[in-house]
Write a protein that holds these residues in place. Structure first.
Motif, PDB file in Angstrom:
ATOM      1  N   VAL A 147     -11.221  10.610  24.147  1.00 62.42           N
ATOM      2  CA  VAL A 147     -10.468  11.172  25.270  1.00 62.42           C
ATOM      3  C   VAL A 147      -9.425  10.172  25.749  1.00 62.42           C
ATOM      4  O   VAL A 147      -8.277  10.553  26.035  1.00 62.42           O
ATOM      5  N   ARG A 159      -8.949  20.052  30.060  1.00 59.35           N
ATOM      6  CA  ARG A 159     -10.376  20.147  29.755  1.00 59.35           C
ATOM      7  C   ARG A 159     -10.770  21.623  29.805  1.00 59.35           C
ATOM      8  O   ARG A 159     -10.615  22.279  30.826  1.00 59.35           O
ATOM      9  N   PHE A 210     -11.579  19.742  24.708  1.00 59.70           N
ATOM     10  CA  PHE A 210     -10.285  19.385  25.276  1.00 59.70           C
ATOM     11  C   PHE A 210      -9.159  20.026  24.476  1.00 59.70           C
ATOM     12  O   PHE A 210      -9.234  20.121  23.250  1.00 59.70           O
TER      13      PHE A 210
END
Length: 68
Positions: free
Chosen positions: A42, A58, A64
């Motif tokens: 991330v 998200r 994601f």
């Protein structure tokens, strides 16, 4: 087109970057990774999106969406 990727380890972040740089929206599923590895991916994705002026959202706890 949306490319769905489910990295198995941090080294597979190269695939995420490859598709994103080509202008493909990437749905990144991190459900198979440990918490620490998922956090690293991330962080990398956030930097990639920032540098390329894209968007990172998200969708779910470990899902994601990277938009160029």
């Amino acid at each position: 087109m949306v490319k769905t990727l489910r990295p198995q380890n941090y080294n597979e972040v190269l695939y995420v970057a490859h598709y994103f740089r080509k202008g493909v929206t990437v749905l990144m599923d991190l459900s198979d990774l440990s918490h620490d590895e998922a956090k690293q991916l991330v962080d990398f994705a956030a930097g990639l999106v920032f540098a390329r002026r894209g968007a990172l959202g998200r969708v779910d706890r470990r899902l994601f969406l990277l938009q160029p």
